[in-house]
Each structure stands twice: as C-alpha cells, then as structure tokens.
Design a protein around this motif. Structure first.
Motif: not given
Length: 217
Positions: A5-12
């Motif tokens: 979950l943490l490795s999924i990019l959620t922001f730029n």
C-alpha cells in the motif's frame, strides 16, 4: 499488505528553489489531478497538466497561448495547432524544430523545449519502472510577469526557527511544522535526489488545491 500500500504512489511532490537557502521547499498534491501549472494572464499563456492515479508525474500536459495556439503533449506524441497548421511530433524521432509567430517548439529525443512569448518551459520525458511520464521545468519568464499556478510561486522565502522540538519554518510570518524529506528532482534528466523541507500546500501557496484544479486541459 501495508508495504505494498505504501509503495503505491498517492501524490506528486513538487520542488521549489528558494533564493539564499541551500535546502529546497517541497509540497505534495494527491493524484489523480488536473492542475493549472502555470498561467500568465497578461500574455494569455497557460499550461495545465493531468496526472493518473498511482503514477509519477503527468501523462498529459497542455499549453494554450493567445486564442489560437494549442499544444498537447502526452507520453506517446505531441500535437500542435494554431488555426492554420496542425503539426504532429513523436517522442524519439530525429530532433525537430518548428517556429511560428512568437512560438518555438524543439523536440529532442526525450525532452521538448517550448517557448511561447516570454515564457520558456522544458517538458522532460522520464521512464520509471517501465512507465513513461512527463515533468515540466520552467527555464525562462519575464521578471515582471505576474505568474500564477502551482509552479508560478517565484517569491517564496523561509527562515528556519531555532529551538523547537519539531522542525519549524517561518513562511509569510507564520510558523509551519515541517520534516526533512528526500525527493527525486524530475526537472533534470539525471533525476538527482535532493533534500527538501516538506510543507503543507496551503502554507506554501496561501490557497487550496481546489483553487488550482481545472475541469479540462
């Protein structure tokens, strides 16, 4: 699985250089988004970018200049129209240059130099984990231009506040809690890793993210 979950990019994460300070500032904007990246109302210039969820950078960036110049750049191709000409370019083709009426477009293997009036932007094409994405770097603008947009904040400054347990910066006379982060600088092909003080978007821009979103590119 928390790690995946943490490795999924959620922001730029955007970097901002600050005159007189060795450490950059940075701020995050959640993805997906469509953003007004840069605007100069006086010269009728705007640059917007669209990001996809779980991906770095932008998959499409659009430029508009005056009433008739429109440039759409995505990870596969580049399309420019000005009311008379419709021109298509591909990434990776031979270096190509196109000039017309205060607009200059130079397409190289994995970057494109765009000049419209007094504003010059380089769009870099990056590839990470097999996925292509775009990132803009502003390299030229008129010093008296009143730029707005996510990348238009040119006059930002800060001071480090001594003695507080949590790292704190003074920005615009307000104390802002921060943390020292590392970030890849996509404004360069070499993507050097830089240290930056991560601050909330609202503290940096004195506005909400929704003030910079657009409905269409």
């Amino acid at each position: 699985n928390l790690l995946s979950l943490l490795s999924i990019l959620t922001f730029n994460r955007f970097l901002v250089s600050v005159v007189g300070q060795s450490k950059l500032l940075c701020f995050d904007i959640p993805v997906p988004h469509k953003l007004r990246l840069l605007q100069d109302s006086a010269s009728e210039f705007s640059m917007n970018g669209e990001s996809l969820s779980e991906q770095n950078g932008f998959h499409q960036i659009a430029f508009h200049y005056k009433t008739n110049h429109h440039l759409i750049i995505n990870t596969k191709s580049i399309s420019y129209r000005n009311g008379q000409d419709n021109v298509e370019f591909l990434w990776g083709q031979e270096p190509t240059q196109y000039n017309t009426d205060s607009v200059s477009l130079v397409v190289l293997e994995n970057e494109m130099n765009v000049t419209m009036g007094n504003i010059g932007v380089v769009i870099l094409s990056h590839k990470k984990d097999g996925v292509k994405f775009l990132w803009p770097a502003i390299w030229q603008y008129s010093k008296d231009a009143n730029l707005t947009g996510v990348l238009g904040k040119a006059d930002i400054s800060y001071e480090e506040t001594e003695g507080s347990q949590t790292p704190t910066l003074k920005i615009k006379d307000k104390e802002v809690k921060t943390s020292l982060e590392t970030v890849s600088d996509y404004r360069l092909h070499s993507t050097p890793v830089r240290e930056c003080w991560l601050v909330p978007f609202q503290a940096m821009m004195e506005a909400e993210i929704s003030d910079f979103t657009v409905t269409q590119l």
